[in-house]
Design a protein around this motif. Structure first.
Motif, PDB file in Angstrom:
ATOM      1  N   PRO A 128      83.877  24.533  58.751  1.00  0.00           N
ATOM      2  CA  PRO A 128      83.948  22.977  58.654  1.00  0.00           C
ATOM      3  C   PRO A 128      83.244  22.636  57.219  1.00  0.00           C
ATOM      4  O   PRO A 128      82.031  23.296  57.039  1.00  0.00           O
ATOM      5  N   GLY A 129      83.673  21.752  56.544  1.00  0.00           N
ATOM      6  CA  GLY A 129      83.162  21.000  55.329  1.00  0.00           C
ATOM      7  C   GLY A 129      83.478  19.635  55.183  1.00  0.00           C
ATOM      8  O   GLY A 129      83.715  18.947  56.103  1.00  0.00           O
ATOM      9  N   GLN A 130      83.252  19.357  53.855  1.00  0.00           N
ATOM     10  CA  GLN A 130      83.203  17.768  53.716  1.00  0.00           C
ATOM     11  C   GLN A 130      84.979  17.330  53.735  1.00  0.00           C
ATOM     12  O   GLN A 130      85.195  16.269  54.104  1.00  0.00           O
ATOM     13  N   ASP A 131      85.941  18.284  53.435  1.00  0.00           N
ATOM     14  CA  ASP A 131      87.359  18.253  53.173  1.00  0.00           C
ATOM     15  C   ASP A 131      88.073  19.458  53.615  1.00  0.00           C
ATOM     16  O   ASP A 131      87.448  20.336  53.862  1.00  0.00           O
ATOM     17  N   ASP A 190      90.902  21.908  53.308  1.00  0.00           N
ATOM     18  CA  ASP A 190      91.918  22.221  52.151  1.00  0.00           C
ATOM     19  C   ASP A 190      93.283  22.432  52.448  1.00  0.00           C
ATOM     20  O   ASP A 190      93.789  21.863  53.798  1.00  0.00           O
ATOM     21  N   GLY A 191      94.164  22.385  51.529  1.00  0.00           N
ATOM     22  CA  GLY A 191      95.675  22.199  51.850  1.00  0.00           C
ATOM     23  C   GLY A 191      96.219  23.380  53.092  1.00  0.00           C
ATOM     24  O   GLY A 191      97.055  22.816  53.650  1.00  0.00           O
ATOM     25  N   SER A 192      95.664  24.376  53.089  1.00  0.00           N
ATOM     26  CA  SER A 192      96.264  25.255  54.190  1.00  0.00           C
ATOM     27  C   SER A 192      95.701  24.735  55.509  1.00  0.00           C
ATOM     28  O   SER A 192      96.449  25.132  56.591  1.00  0.00           O
ATOM     29  N   GLU A 193      94.371  24.256  55.631  1.00  0.00           N
ATOM     30  CA  GLU A 193      94.186  23.792  56.678  1.00  0.00           C
ATOM     31  C   GLU A 193      94.869  22.650  57.455  1.00  0.00           C
ATOM     32  O   GLU A 193      95.219  22.268  58.249  1.00  0.00           O
ATOM     33  N   GLN A 194      94.815  21.615  56.343  1.00  0.00           N
ATOM     34  CA  GLN A 194      95.972  20.598  56.542  1.00  0.00           C
ATOM     35  C   GLN A 194      97.053  20.883  56.994  1.00  0.00           C
ATOM     36  O   GLN A 194      97.710  20.328  58.109  1.00  0.00           O
ATOM     37  N   LYS A 195      98.012  21.841  56.360  1.00  0.00           N
ATOM     38  CA  LYS A 195      99.326  22.362  56.812  1.00  0.00           C
ATOM     39  C   LYS A 195      99.135  22.932  58.171  1.00  0.00           C
ATOM     40  O   LYS A 195     100.077  22.721  59.160  1.00  0.00           O
TER      41      LYS A 195
END
Length: 89
Positions: A48-51, A53-58
């Motif tokens: 877990p972080g501030q945002d 990343d693209g792979s996590e969103q997908k």
């Protein structure tokens, strides 16, 4: 407070049943969102972080889609089974 369903009119019973069905639907929706969030977050977010990343969103989007598809299949099957049982009785 001792309330008997026998003392309620037909319209009051219908209103009560409608209220109960609404509360059950809300509880089910809340449970769905909670479980989906927990499962997909655990599966897709390593650190877990501030945002995200693209792979996590997908991953999260695909996980949520699969979870919803599964939920809908189970819900339809349960509804069909309940309707079949109702017609038998």
């Amino acid at each position: 407070m001792d309330v008997s369903l026998e003392n309620l009119s037909s319209s009051q019973k219908d209103e009560l049943m409608s209220t109960i069905k609404q509360k059950i639907a809300i509880a089910n929706a809340q449970e769905l969102v909670t479980k989906m969030t927990e499962k997909c977050f655990k599966k897709c977010v390593g650190k877990p972080g501030q945002d995200l990343d693209g792979s996590e969103q997908k991953c999260i989007a695909m996980c949520m889609d699969r979870f919803m598809d599964s939920w809908n299949v189970v819900s339809r099957a349960l509804t069909q089974r309940l309707q079949q049982e109702q017609y038998k009785g």
